[in-house]
Design a protein around this motif. Structure first.
Motif, short mmCIF file in Angstrom:
data_model
loop_
_atom_site.label_atom_id
_atom_site.label_comp_id
_atom_site.label_asym_id
_atom_site.label_seq_id
_atom_site.Cartn_x
_atom_site.Cartn_y
_atom_site.Cartn_z
N GLU A 137 0.86 -1.18 0.00
CA GLU A 137 0.00 0.00 0.00
C GLU A 137 0.90 1.23 0.00
O GLU A 137 1.36 1.67 1.05
CB GLU A 137 -0.94 -0.02 1.20
CG GLU A 137 -1.89 -1.20 1.18
CD GLU A 137 -2.84 -1.23 2.37
OE1 GLU A 137 -3.00 -0.20 3.02
OE2 GLU A 137 -3.41 -2.30 2.63
N ARG A 138 1.14 1.75 -1.17
CA ARG A 138 2.14 2.79 -1.32
C ARG A 138 1.55 4.11 -1.80
O ARG A 138 0.63 4.15 -2.61
CB ARG A 138 3.22 2.36 -2.33
CG ARG A 138 3.95 1.08 -1.94
CD ARG A 138 4.67 1.24 -0.62
NE ARG A 138 5.53 0.09 -0.33
CZ ARG A 138 6.12 -0.12 0.83
NH1 ARG A 138 5.93 0.72 1.83
NH2 ARG A 138 6.90 -1.17 1.02
N GLY A 139 2.10 5.17 -1.30
CA GLY A 139 1.79 6.51 -1.78
C GLY A 139 3.09 7.28 -1.89
O GLY A 139 4.18 6.75 -1.66
N GLU A 140 3.00 8.54 -2.26
CA GLU A 140 4.19 9.37 -2.40
C GLU A 140 4.49 10.06 -1.08
O GLU A 140 3.98 11.13 -0.79
CB GLU A 140 3.98 10.39 -3.51
CG GLU A 140 3.75 9.77 -4.88
CD GLU A 140 3.54 10.81 -5.96
OE1 GLU A 140 3.88 11.98 -5.71
OE2 GLU A 140 3.03 10.46 -7.03
N GLY A 141 5.31 9.44 -0.28
CA GLY A 141 5.64 10.02 1.01
C GLY A 141 6.52 9.09 1.80
O GLY A 141 6.76 7.94 1.42
N PRO A 142 7.05 9.55 2.96
CA PRO A 142 7.88 8.70 3.81
C PRO A 142 7.11 7.47 4.27
O PRO A 142 5.91 7.54 4.54
CB PRO A 142 8.21 9.62 4.99
CG PRO A 142 7.95 11.00 4.51
CD PRO A 142 6.86 10.90 3.50
#
Length: 519
Positions: free
Chosen positions: A345-350
C-alpha cells in the motif's frame, strides 16, 4: 484480522449516559416528524446522540472560553478530566492471584470513584453555566445556528429510524430549516433483517478478517441472470426504500458518467440499526434497470451533523510546511495473522514498516504530517473507546493517546484496517469506532472500513486511491498535499474496483466496506 473486538474494563461517565439517551432521542424525533416539526426533531437528535465523543471533547478541551474568565474553575475541570480518564484503569491493577473478596473490594472502590467524579462534574458544570454569558454552554445549538454552517457542496441527510416511523431530515445550505422526507416503506424490522443478512453473508464468504486468502472475486463474467441473491436484496431494498426517496426528495438527477462530471456530495448520518448498513452502496446491480447511489452522488458519512458543521465553521488551509503523507505498514504483528499486502500500500511520502516503527515515532510523524496512512490490524473497544487501538510490531497505538496529542495539522487519515467504522449494536447511535475517534482527534476526513476487507482488495484500493489523488492534485497545480479531494478519489476507486468484478455476492462484499467520513 485487521479488526476485532476486545474486552476491557467498564467505561466511564460518557458511556453511561449514551445507552439511555439515544433511544429517547430517536423516539422524540419521530414524534416531532409526525407533527411536521423537523427543526425540533433536529434539535432532539443532536442533544441525545453521539454523547460519547461530545463528552470526550470536553475531557480533552475543558471549556477553553471559560478559562479566560475563571482560571481556577477551568483548572478544577481539567484535573477532574484527568481523573475520569484514568478511572477505568484501576481494575487493571488486579492480579489473577487476588482473592475474590479483594477483587470485589477494588471494584467497589472504582465504582465509588466513578460516582464521586460524576457528582463533582455536575457541580463544576453548573458553576460554569452560572457565569454571565455562558448560560448556553454545552447546550445543543438551535436549528437556526446549525443551518448557518452547512457545506456548500451538498446536503447532510440524517435518517431517523424508530419503531413507529422512519424519516429523513435533509440539511441544505441556504435553507432555514431541514427538509423533511418521510420514509414510509422502511422500518426498524427491515433494518434488522438486512443487517442479519449482511452478517450471514460475511460469515459464509469468509470475509470476517483481512487475511491473504480473503481475496476479491474474479473479472466480470457474462451469463444468465438469476433471481436476486441475499446481498442484492439488501442493496436493492436500501435503494428503493431509503436512498431513492431521499434523492427524489432532493430533486437529484442522474449524472452522465461519460461527461466526466463529478457528482455532488451527500453526507449520510444514519441512526439506530441503519448505522450498520451500507447506504453508500445501495443500488440495483442486476437486471435491465440497473441504477445505484453512485449514479447520483458521492457519499460520505458523518457521526453527527455538528461533527461536520464544526469542520465547516473552522475551515483552514493546510500548512505547506506540514503538508504531506506518512505511511506505515505492520504486516506481522505478534499474536495476529500476517497481512503481507500492507507492504504494497504505497503513496508518495515517507514510509516505515514493521519493526522500524515505534509507537512514539508514529505519533511524532502524525504531528509533523497532515496525512497518515495506517495499514495494520485494528482493535475496537466499544466499552472504552479511548482504548481502541492500532497494533504495531512494537506495541499498540491507542486512540486515547492520539486524542491527547497536539495534531494541529491533522487533515486526512486512511485507516486500512478491518471494521474501523463499525459500531456496537447496543450503542448504535454513538459511532463508537476508530474512524469517528480519528475525527474527534482532529482529522478533517477519514477513509475507513465498514466491514472486514480482503488483503488483496485493501492494497488495490490504497494504490488506486493515492494514484488518483496525486494525479488530481497535480492537475490542479497544487503544491501542498491534502485530503480535500479524498471523497472524489474514494468514489472513483470503489467504482473502478466494482466495475472490474462480477456481480456475485463475494464481489459486492469486496468493494462495499470502504467508506469516507468528514469533509
Amino acid at each position: 484480522m485487521r479488526g476485532q473486538k476486545i474486552d476491557q474494563a467498564p467505561s466511564t461517565i460518557a458511556r453511561g449516559l449514551s445507552k439511555y439517551t439515544s433511544s429517547v432521542a430517536l423516539e422524540a424525533a419521530a414524534a416531532a416528524c409526525a407533527l411536521d416539526n423537523p427543526d425540533k426533531a433536529l434539535g432532539w437528535l443532536e442533544q441525545g446522540r453521539c454523547r460519547v465523543w461530545a463528552q470526550f471533547k470536553i475531557l480533552f478541551n475543558p471549556l477553553d472560553d471559560v478559562r479566560i474568565h475563571h482560571e481556577n474553575l477551568t483548572q478544577c475541570i481539567a484535573n477532574l478530566s484527568k481523573a475520569v480518564e484514568h478511572a477505568g484503569s484501576l481494575p487493571r491493577q488486579s492480579h489473577v492471584d487476588m482473592f475474590l473478596s479483594e477483587k470485589i473490594l477494588l471494584e467497589d472502590e472504582v465504582r465509588s470513584a466513578h460516582v464521586d467524579h460524576a457528582t463533582k462534574w455536575d457541580e463544576f458544570l453548573k458553576a460554569a453555566v452560572a457565569i454571565p454569558g455562558f448560560g448556553s454552554i454545552l447546550m445543543p445549538l438551535p436549528c437556526s445556528a446549525i443551518m448557518q454552517h452547512l457545506p456548500e457542496s451538498g446536503p447532510i441527510v440524517i435518517i431517523n429510524i424508530d419503531s413507529c416511523r422512519c424519516d429523513a431530515l435533509a440539511l441544505l445550505a441556504g435553507m432555514d430549516e431541514p427538509l423533511h422526507i418521510p420514509l414510509p416503506h422502511f422500518s426498524t424490522e427491515k433494518a434488522s433483517t438486512y443487517r442479519t443478512i449482511l452478517e450471514t453473508q460475511l460469515h459464509s464468504h469468509n470475509l470476517r478478517s483481512r487475511e491473504p486468502e480473503a481475496r476479491g472475486a474474479g473479472p466480470l463474467r457474462s451469463g444468465k441472470r438469476h433471481k436476486d441473491l441475499p446481498m442484492h436484496q439488501v442493496l436493492r431494498g436500501l435503494f428503493e426504500e431509503v436512498v431513492k426517496p431521499v434523492l427524489d426528495g432532493l430533486a437529484f438527477s442522474k449524472v452522465d458518467r461519460t461527461t466526466g462530471k463529478v457528482p455532488p456530495r451527500l453526507w449520510w448520518c444514519p441512526t439506530g440499526p441503519l448505522s450498520f448498513l451500507p447506504l453508500h452502496a445501495a443500488g440495483i446491480y442486476r437486471g435491465s434497470n440497473q441504477e445505484s447511489v453512485f449514479d447520483y452522488v458521492m457519499s460520505s458519512y458523518t457521526p453527527s451533523f455538528t461533527a461536520l458543521t464544526d469542520r465547516v465553521k473552522s475551515s483552514r488551509l493546510v500548512d505547506s510546511k506540514a503538508s504531506g503523507l506518512f505511511l506505515t505498514s505492520q504486516p506481522s504483528v505478534p499474536g495476529a495473522c500476517s497481512i503481507p499486502g500492507t507492504t504494497k500500500e504505497r503513496g508518495e511520502g515517507p514510509q516505515m514498516e514493521g519493526d522500524e516503527m515505534m509507537v512514539a515515532e508514529c505519533l511524532e510523524h502524525m504531528q509533523r504530517f497532515s496525512c497518515i496512512h495506517l495499514a495494520c490490524h485494528g482493535e475496537q473497544n466499544a466499552a472504552e473507546p479511548l482504548r481502541s487501538r492500532f497494533l504495531f510490531h512494537q506495541g499498540s497505538l491507542e486512540l486515547g493517546t492520539i486524542l491527547k496529542s497536539n495534531l494541529k495539522h491533522a487533515d486526512l487519515a486512511f485507516l486500512s484496517a478491518c471494521q474501523t467504522s463499525t459500531g456496537k449494536e447496543t450503542l448504535s447511535d454513538e459511532a463508537v469506532h476508530l474512524a469517528a475517534g480519528m475525527l474527534a482527534a482532529g482529522y478533517r476526513r477519514v477513509v475507513g472500513t465498514m466491514r472486514s476487507i480482503g488483503d488483496e482488495a485493501a492494497q488495490d484500493v490504497a494504490m488506486m486511491f493515492y494514484d488518483y489523488l496525486f494525479a488530481l492534485q497535480a492537475g490542479t497545480g497544487g503544491t501542498a498535499f491534502d485530503g480535500t479531494h479524498s471523497a472524489v478519489a474514494l468514489h472513483h476507486t470503489t467504482q473502478q474496483l466494482r466495475l472490474s468484478l462480477d456481480d456475485s455476492e463475494k464481489s459486492l462484499l469486496t468493494w462495499i466496506p470502504f467508506v469516507h467520513f468528514g469533509l
